[in-house]
Design a protein around this motif. Structure first.
Motif, PDB file in Angstrom:
ATOM      1  N   LEU A 142      45.981  28.106  37.480  1.00 15.03           N
ATOM      2  CA  LEU A 142      47.019  28.210  38.501  1.00 15.03           C
ATOM      3  C   LEU A 142      47.221  29.664  38.921  1.00 15.03           C
ATOM      4  O   LEU A 142      47.246  29.990  40.113  1.00 15.03           O
ATOM      5  CB  LEU A 142      48.323  27.620  37.962  1.00 15.03           C
ATOM      6  N   ILE A 143      47.355  30.547  37.940  1.00 12.63           N
ATOM      7  CA  ILE A 143      47.595  31.957  38.237  1.00 12.63           C
ATOM      8  C   ILE A 143      46.381  32.592  38.912  1.00 12.63           C
ATOM      9  O   ILE A 143      46.516  33.430  39.801  1.00 12.63           O
ATOM     10  CB  ILE A 143      47.991  32.698  36.948  1.00 12.63           C
ATOM     11  N   GLY A 144      45.197  32.154  38.517  1.00 13.82           N
ATOM     12  CA  GLY A 144      43.991  32.672  39.135  1.00 13.82           C
ATOM     13  C   GLY A 144      43.872  32.339  40.602  1.00 13.82           C
ATOM     14  O   GLY A 144      43.120  32.989  41.332  1.00 13.82           O
ATOM     15  N   SER A 145      44.638  31.352  41.066  1.00 13.40           N
ATOM     16  CA  SER A 145      44.586  30.988  42.484  1.00 13.40           C
ATOM     17  C   SER A 145      45.277  32.018  43.373  1.00 13.40           C
ATOM     18  O   SER A 145      45.097  32.009  44.590  1.00 13.40           O
ATOM     19  CB  SER A 145      45.222  29.609  42.702  1.00 13.40           C
ATOM     20  N   PHE A 146      46.076  32.927  42.778  1.00 12.32           N
ATOM     21  CA  PHE A 146      46.678  33.975  43.605  1.00 12.32           C
ATOM     22  C   PHE A 146      46.353  35.375  43.082  1.00 12.32           C
ATOM     23  O   PHE A 146      47.074  36.328  43.311  1.00 12.32           O
ATOM     24  CB  PHE A 146      48.191  33.780  43.775  1.00 12.32           C
ATOM     25  N   GLY A 147      45.198  35.486  42.403  1.00  8.23           N
ATOM     26  CA  GLY A 147      44.753  36.813  41.979  1.00  8.23           C
ATOM     27  C   GLY A 147      44.040  36.791  40.644  1.00  8.23           C
ATOM     28  O   GLY A 147      43.425  35.793  40.259  1.00  8.23           O
ATOM     29  N   THR A 148      44.156  37.894  39.928  1.00  9.07           N
ATOM     30  CA  THR A 148      43.460  38.099  38.656  1.00  9.07           C
ATOM     31  C   THR A 148      44.424  37.862  37.491  1.00  9.07           C
ATOM     32  O   THR A 148      45.559  38.334  37.507  1.00  9.07           O
ATOM     33  CB  THR A 148      42.914  39.536  38.564  1.00  9.07           C
ATOM     34  N   VAL A 149      43.955  37.128  36.490  1.00  9.08           N
ATOM     35  CA  VAL A 149      44.757  36.838  35.297  1.00  9.08           C
ATOM     36  C   VAL A 149      44.472  37.907  34.242  1.00  9.08           C
ATOM     37  O   VAL A 149      43.313  38.221  33.955  1.00  9.08           O
ATOM     38  CB  VAL A 149      44.420  35.450  34.731  1.00  9.08           C
ATOM     39  N   PHE A 150      45.545  38.456  33.655  1.00 11.57           N
ATOM     40  CA  PHE A 150      45.396  39.509  32.649  1.00 11.57           C
ATOM     41  C   PHE A 150      46.181  39.101  31.402  1.00 11.57           C
ATOM     42  O   PHE A 150      47.375  39.395  31.282  1.00 11.57           O
ATOM     43  CB  PHE A 150      45.916  40.839  33.190  1.00 11.57           C
ATOM     44  N   PRO A 151      45.535  38.395  30.446  1.00 11.36           N
ATOM     45  CA  PRO A 151      46.238  38.022  29.202  1.00 11.36           C
ATOM     46  C   PRO A 151      46.707  39.285  28.465  1.00 11.36           C
ATOM     47  O   PRO A 151      45.960  40.253  28.349  1.00 11.36           O
ATOM     48  CB  PRO A 151      45.165  37.277  28.404  1.00 11.36           C
ATOM     49  N   LEU A 152      47.942  39.243  27.975  1.00 16.77           N
ATOM     50  CA  LEU A 152      48.527  40.450  27.399  1.00 16.77           C
ATOM     51  C   LEU A 152      49.544  40.086  26.329  1.00 16.77           C
ATOM     52  O   LEU A 152      50.270  39.092  26.462  1.00 16.77           O
ATOM     53  CB  LEU A 152      49.216  41.258  28.512  1.00 16.77           C
ATOM     54  N   ASP A 153      49.587  40.887  25.280  1.00 18.06           N
ATOM     55  CA  ASP A 153      50.655  40.737  24.291  1.00 18.06           C
ATOM     56  C   ASP A 153      52.007  40.946  24.968  1.00 18.06           C
ATOM     57  O   ASP A 153      52.184  41.886  25.741  1.00 18.06           O
ATOM     58  CB  ASP A 153      50.455  41.768  23.181  1.00 18.06           C
ATOM     59  N   GLU A 154      52.959  40.058  24.671  1.00 16.37           N
ATOM     60  CA  GLU A 154      54.247  40.140  25.357  1.00 16.37           C
ATOM     61  C   GLU A 154      54.939  41.483  25.126  1.00 16.37           C
ATOM     62  O   GLU A 154      55.689  41.965  25.979  1.00 16.37           O
ATOM     63  CB  GLU A 154      55.163  38.998  24.920  1.00 16.37           C
ATOM     64  N   GLY A 155      54.690  42.099  23.999  1.00 16.64           N
ATOM     65  CA  GLY A 155      55.308  43.384  23.708  1.00 16.64           C
ATOM     66  C   GLY A 155      54.900  44.485  24.664  1.00 16.64           C
ATOM     67  O   GLY A 155      55.550  45.535  24.718  1.00 16.64           O
ATOM     68  N   PHE A 157      54.613  43.945  27.999  1.00 18.62           N
ATOM     69  CA  PHE A 157      55.000  43.574  29.359  1.00 18.62           C
ATOM     70  C   PHE A 157      55.760  44.693  30.064  1.00 18.62           C
ATOM     71  O   PHE A 157      55.683  44.831  31.282  1.00 18.62           O
ATOM     72  CB  PHE A 157      55.837  42.285  29.350  1.00 18.62           C
ATOM     73  N   GLY A 158      56.515  45.494  29.308  1.00 22.77           N
ATOM     74  CA  GLY A 158      57.217  46.620  29.933  1.00 22.77           C
ATOM     75  C   GLY A 158      56.241  47.605  30.530  1.00 22.77           C
ATOM     76  O   GLY A 158      56.416  48.083  31.670  1.00 22.77           O
ATOM     77  N   ALA A 159      55.175  47.909  29.784  1.00 26.45           N
ATOM     78  CA  ALA A 159      54.149  48.823  30.288  1.00 26.45           C
ATOM     79  C   ALA A 159      53.439  48.217  31.483  1.00 26.45           C
ATOM     80  O   ALA A 159      53.147  48.906  32.474  1.00 26.45           O
ATOM     81  CB  ALA A 159      53.146  49.148  29.183  1.00 26.45           C
ATOM     82  N   PHE A 160      53.141  46.912  31.422  1.00 27.73           N
ATOM     83  CA  PHE A 160      52.455  46.258  32.536  1.00 27.73           C
ATOM     84  C   PHE A 160      53.341  46.243  33.783  1.00 27.73           C
ATOM     85  O   PHE A 160      52.863  46.495  34.901  1.00 27.73           O
ATOM     86  CB  PHE A 160      52.070  44.828  32.166  1.00 27.73           C
ATOM     87  N   THR A 161      54.624  45.943  33.593  1.00 28.87           N
ATOM     88  CA  THR A 161      55.555  45.950  34.724  1.00 28.87           C
ATOM     89  C   THR A 161      55.540  47.307  35.410  1.00 28.87           C
ATOM     90  O   THR A 161      55.541  47.403  36.646  1.00 28.87           O
ATOM     91  CB  THR A 161      56.977  45.616  34.249  1.00 28.87           C
ATOM     92  N   ALA A 162      55.499  48.374  34.608  1.00 23.90           N
ATOM     93  CA  ALA A 162      55.500  49.723  35.168  1.00 23.90           C
ATOM     94  C   ALA A 162      54.210  50.020  35.914  1.00 23.90           C
ATOM     95  O   ALA A 162      54.224  50.503  37.053  1.00 23.90           O
ATOM     96  CB  ALA A 162      55.713  50.751  34.052  1.00 23.90           C
ATOM     97  N   ILE A 163      53.066  49.700  35.298  1.00 26.15           N
ATOM     98  CA  ILE A 163      51.779  50.151  35.844  1.00 26.15           C
ATOM     99  C   ILE A 163      51.219  49.208  36.908  1.00 26.15           C
ATOM    100  O   ILE A 163      50.255  49.538  37.597  1.00 26.15           O
ATOM    101  CB  ILE A 163      50.764  50.344  34.691  1.00 26.15           C
ATOM    102  N   SER A 164      51.842  48.038  37.079  1.00 26.35           N
ATOM    103  CA  SER A 164      51.376  47.101  38.099  1.00 26.35           C
ATOM    104  C   SER A 164      52.510  46.668  39.024  1.00 26.35           C
ATOM    105  O   SER A 164      52.530  47.031  40.193  1.00 26.35           O
ATOM    106  CB  SER A 164      50.746  45.872  37.443  1.00 26.35           C
ATOM    107  N   GLY A 165      53.467  45.920  38.481  1.00 25.28           N
ATOM    108  CA  GLY A 165      54.542  45.398  39.323  1.00 25.28           C
ATOM    109  C   GLY A 165      55.333  46.472  40.034  1.00 25.28           C
ATOM    110  O   GLY A 165      55.720  46.322  41.199  1.00 25.28           O
TER     111      GLY A 165
END
Length: 263
Positions: A142-155, A157-165
């Motif tokens: 489902l997620i791949g239908s609107f881009g790239t899926v990046f499995p990540l440790d939930e811990g 997510f703050g770093a991912f939010t910063a560097i992507s979102g």
């Protein structure tokens, strides 16, 4: 065919509907507090606009695309729905919090970015340990239908939010600033923006396809006494890289603060 129900069709929710609806793997339905908006999106995409109760009753996987401050008001109703798998994009709301309030075990937490609107998001995903392989596969498809899926440790997510979102906003500012520099040197804004946008795309492809460190690629561009080293020297004198590092740190800290506040 799995039925996907999306609660909330704001910017990201509606983008997902537009990307997923044309695909044959899923049957898509959605609901929103703005019924006219929900009906218009259904007419546009061929998805189905249904009341919340109907969505909860008939969906196999339910996507929570509402703002984090709205979600707590829905918990009591959502928790009455059993046997469902859940995907949440509510920023800052952890899997543990979702598991407690939804009274469910199969849950994914995702963090897309605004490029979902054109099917080019990079989206982090984390699952509860109890999520089975079938749900994990469906969620990633489902997620791949609107881009790239990046499995990540939930811990992380703050770093991912910063560097992507969040950082995608900084990229827009970078593009605008470079384009304005081009305007100052005589280019039209449209031409300058097209040039720097294509330059960024070429740089990204070169980094990804060559596997060469960005620092090394930059050094290859800089000839002795040339224009590129003049530009890099100015950026270094003004702490360009340090500022970027600090920006990511600030956004990541803010993400963790928000997460702590909504538990």
């Amino acid at each position: 065919m799995k039925k996907i129900g999306i609660i909330g069709i704001g910017n990201i929710g509606s983008a997902i509907v537009r990307c997923v609806a044309p695909r044959s793997e899923f049957f898509l339905q959605h609901c929103d507090i703005d019924q006219a908006l929900a009906d218009a999106l259904a007419e546009e995409t061929g998805s189905k606009s249904v009341p919340l109760d109907r969505l909860l009753e008939t969906s196999d996987i339910i996507v929570l695309a509402v703002k984090p401050q709205v979600l707590p008001s829905l918990y009591s109703r959502l928790s009455e729905t059993t046997g469902k798998a859940w995907i949440s994009m509510a920023a800052g709301i952890t899997l543990d919090t979702l598991r407690t309030h939804l009274k469910a075990t199969s849950i994914a937490r995702i963090m897309p970015n605004i490029a979902a609107s054109i099917g080019r998001s990079i989206t982090a995903i984390a699952f509860t340990p109890q999520s089975d392989a079938s749900f994990r596969a469906d969620a990633e498809k489902l997620i791949g239908s609107f881009g790239t899926v990046f499995p990540l440790d939930e811990g992380l997510f703050g770093a991912f939010t910063a560097i992507s979102g969040s950082a995608i906003a900084a990229v827009f500012q970078f593009l605008n600033g470079m384009a304005l520099g081009g305007v100052k040197e005589g280019l039209s804004y449209r031409a300058a923006l097209d040039i720097i946008a294509e330059t960024c795309l070429s740089a990204v492809h070169l980094v990804k396809e060559s596997g060469i460190h960005p620092e090394q690629l930059a050094s290859q561009v800089c000839s002795p006494g040339g224009t590129a080293i003049e530009m890099i020297a100015l950026l270094e004198n003004r702490s360009f890289k340090g500022t970027l590092i600090d920006c990511i740190g600030a956004a990541s800290r803010r993400s963790r603060t928000l997460e702590a506040n909504v538990r």
